[in-house]
Design a protein around this motif. Structure first.
Motif, PDB file in Angstrom:
ATOM      1  N   LEU A 135       0.808  -1.220   0.039  1.00  0.00           N
ATOM      2  CA  LEU A 135       0.011  -0.086   0.060  1.00  0.00           C
ATOM      3  C   LEU A 135       0.682   1.230  -0.049  1.00  0.00           C
ATOM      4  O   LEU A 135       1.618   1.603   0.881  1.00  0.00           O
ATOM      5  N   ARG A 136       0.456   2.105  -0.909  1.00  0.00           N
ATOM      6  CA  ARG A 136       1.267   3.436  -1.058  1.00  0.00           C
ATOM      7  C   ARG A 136       0.420   4.733  -1.147  1.00  0.00           C
ATOM      8  O   ARG A 136       1.243   5.680  -0.913  1.00  0.00           O
ATOM      9  N   ALA A 137      -0.579   4.688  -1.003  1.00  0.00           N
ATOM     10  CA  ALA A 137      -1.623   5.802  -0.971  1.00  0.00           C
ATOM     11  C   ALA A 137      -2.786   5.651  -0.305  1.00  0.00           C
ATOM     12  O   ALA A 137      -3.420   4.601  -0.436  1.00  0.00           O
ATOM     13  N   LEU A 138      -3.029   6.386   0.623  1.00  0.00           N
ATOM     14  CA  LEU A 138      -3.965   6.408   1.561  1.00  0.00           C
ATOM     15  C   LEU A 138      -5.006   7.771   1.628  1.00  0.00           C
ATOM     16  O   LEU A 138      -4.262   8.626   1.845  1.00  0.00           O
ATOM     17  N   VAL A 139      -6.278   7.480   1.404  1.00  0.00           N
ATOM     18  CA  VAL A 139      -7.201   8.692   1.751  1.00  0.00           C
ATOM     19  C   VAL A 139      -8.289   8.316   2.885  1.00  0.00           C
ATOM     20  O   VAL A 139      -8.725   7.206   2.910  1.00  0.00           O
TER      21      VAL A 139
END
Length: 504
Positions: free
Chosen positions: A352-356
């Protein structure tokens, strides 16, 4: 002397008038003949039809203005006004048509004739349809239709004929967006015997039964799938199904309105063995006010069950980007600094490299008290938990819909916590390159509500500094990180001076 405004040519006036609301534009069109002439195209581009009075008014003025109309929204009421087909006959060059409560006119033969004349249609939305209306929709001769939305009546088992739906979809070879609501066939078909819909890239299935989800197999080039359910899927979990394509769907949104349907969604995803680059969960679970542990939602699902379901989904989908909508319920349970949510996420989605992180706070207390603040802010413990993930981009959306703010020290603490969040996160996560914060309260106040920063390294390994970015550049960076084929060099451009936000 010639008025100054008369010196402007009509092209300039049209640009100016495009910023006016319909009510102000109507008033302006009555001031003089010149303004009536230049206002007409703008006034008649969108034609809303709600009640019989307005139908009569539009009907009486269509003769000279029908050629300007490009969009029509028809809201049928139960009086079944018979002038609607006449409007369609006069505006046969429209590009967009929306018919609400279409079933009220299903027995009017003129409706079929009028729809058969719409050769320039690009967007069609029909609400409250039934199976017997599908041939009427299919007869629309527009080869350029790119967006189709069909919604059955939600409280009836209206659609039982899946082949008819497939036939309608196949009639529009350039269809790009497809949305189907309350599609509830009970019998599966041999979906592999139908030709694929190669043009469809965005598919929305809302409140559908399991046989209807087989339509996904006919869309091999999907870039976006929105799957929503409000009742359990039934059927043989070991039944034969076509195989999914090997490449993942770029964007997948899961919307589950009732806890009872979660297990069905999880089992279905495991059966599909589907992969998705970016996954959005729309408030599937509730969390305590620390954002690190689940609450018991009052159903038969304990915290362990909710955690297991979420991790099973992440394990199957293996996303690179994660949009999690959290419903934080004040008073539903105490904070749990030992919560294992993000530890389990890191184990289930190690890439996982992007989190909103979208946080909505709700007050579940029966009496007013100073013990609980009514607003949410990120804690240091949450920052430490997020550091478990190799994140490159993080966007925190805090209380985007909450309109109530209690003044006092709690609100000041919230503002300070949001302001300190980007720097704390940059210090805690070595891989972080872009961070954004959106404050819903500022948006409600009409202020600048979203800020983005890039993370710059200093001389030391632990040295970090933040440089504010233009909002458009921050959002572009998030989209880049969410891509399946992302590489760190894709973000080189945001470190240029043109991306640095300049105050004033």
């Amino acid at each position: 002397m010639e008025p100054l405004i008369d010196r402007l040519n009509d092209d300039v006036l049209l640009i100016i008038l495009s910023h006016l609301k319909k009510r102000d534009l109507c008033a302006l069109s009555l001031t003089c003949k010149h303004f009536h002439m230049v206002s007409s195209p703008r006034l008649w581009t969108v034609l809303p039809i709600d009640w019989e009075f307005f139908v009569s008014w539009w009907h009486g003025n269509l003769g000279t203005n029908a050629h300007h109309v490009r969009e029509i929204v028809i809201h049928l009421d139960f009086d079944k006004p018979r002038t609607f087909p006449d409007v369609l006959f006069a505006t046969k060059n429209i590009r967009s048509l929306e018919i609400i409560h279409m079933s009220l006119l299903y027995d009017d033969p003129r409706l079929s004739i009028a729809l058969a004349e719409l050769r320039e249609l690009r967007t069609l939305s029909c609400n409250w349809i039934e199976d017997e209306m599908l041939p009427t929709i299919q007869c629309i001769p527009s080869p350029n239709l790119t967006s189709l939305s069909l919604a059955y009546r939600g409280k009836t088992n209206a659609c039982v004929d899946l082949p008819s739906i497939i036939s309608v979809i196949g009639s529009f070879p350039r269809l790009h967006d497809l949305k189907l609501e309350f599609l509830k066939p009970t019998t599966a078909v041999d979906i592999a015997s139908y030709p694929p819909f190669t043009s469809i890239q965005q598919l929305t299935l809302y409140n559908v039964t399991k046989p209807a989800t087989d339509l996904i197999y006919l869309c091999p080039n999907l870039t976006s799938l929105d799957l929503g359910a409000d009742y359990p899927f039934r059927g043989n979990p070991h039944g034969s199904r076509p195989r999914w394509r090997p490449s993942p769907i770029p964007r997948l949104t899961l919307t589950v309105l009732r806890p009872a349907t979660r297990a069905s969604i999880v089992s279905l995803l495991e059966q599909w063995a589907l992969r998705a680059a970016h996954v959005r969960f729309a408030k599937l679970w509730e969390f305590t006010n620390d954002g690190m542990s689940f609450t018991n939602d009052g159903m038969s699902f304990a915290k362990d069950d909710a955690s297991s379901q979420l991790m099973r989904i992440l394990d199957v989908l293996n996303p690179r980007s994660f949009h999690l909508e959290i419903a934080v319920v004040w008073g539903a349970g105490p904070s749990d600094p030992t919560g294992s949510l993000w530890k389990e996420v890191a184990a289930a989605a190690p890439h996982l490299r992007a989190l909103v992180l979208h946080v909505e706070a709700f007050d579940d207390r029966s009496t007013e008290s100073e013990q609980w603040p009514l607003t949410w802010a990120p804690s240091d413990a949450l920052v430490a938990e997020l550091a478990r993930l190799p994140l490159v981009c993080v966007h925190l959306e805090a209380d985007s819909e909450s309109s109530y703010r209690k003044p006092g020290e709690a609100e000041r603490q919230r503002i300070r916590a949001l302001a300190a969040f980007p720097e704390k996160l940059a210090t805690a996560i070595p891989t972080l390159r872009v961070v954004g914060v959106s404050d819903g309260w500022l948006k409600l106040e009409g202020l600048r509500s979203t800020q983005w920063w890039r993370v710059e390294r200093g001389d030391g390994d632990a040295s970090r500094s933040l440089v504010e970015l233009w909002r458009e550049d921050g959002e572009r960076a998030l989209r880049l990180v969410q891509n399946e084929a992302f590489s760190m060099s894709d973000l080189d451009d945001i470190y240029s001076e043109k991306c640095r936000y300049v105050w004033g």
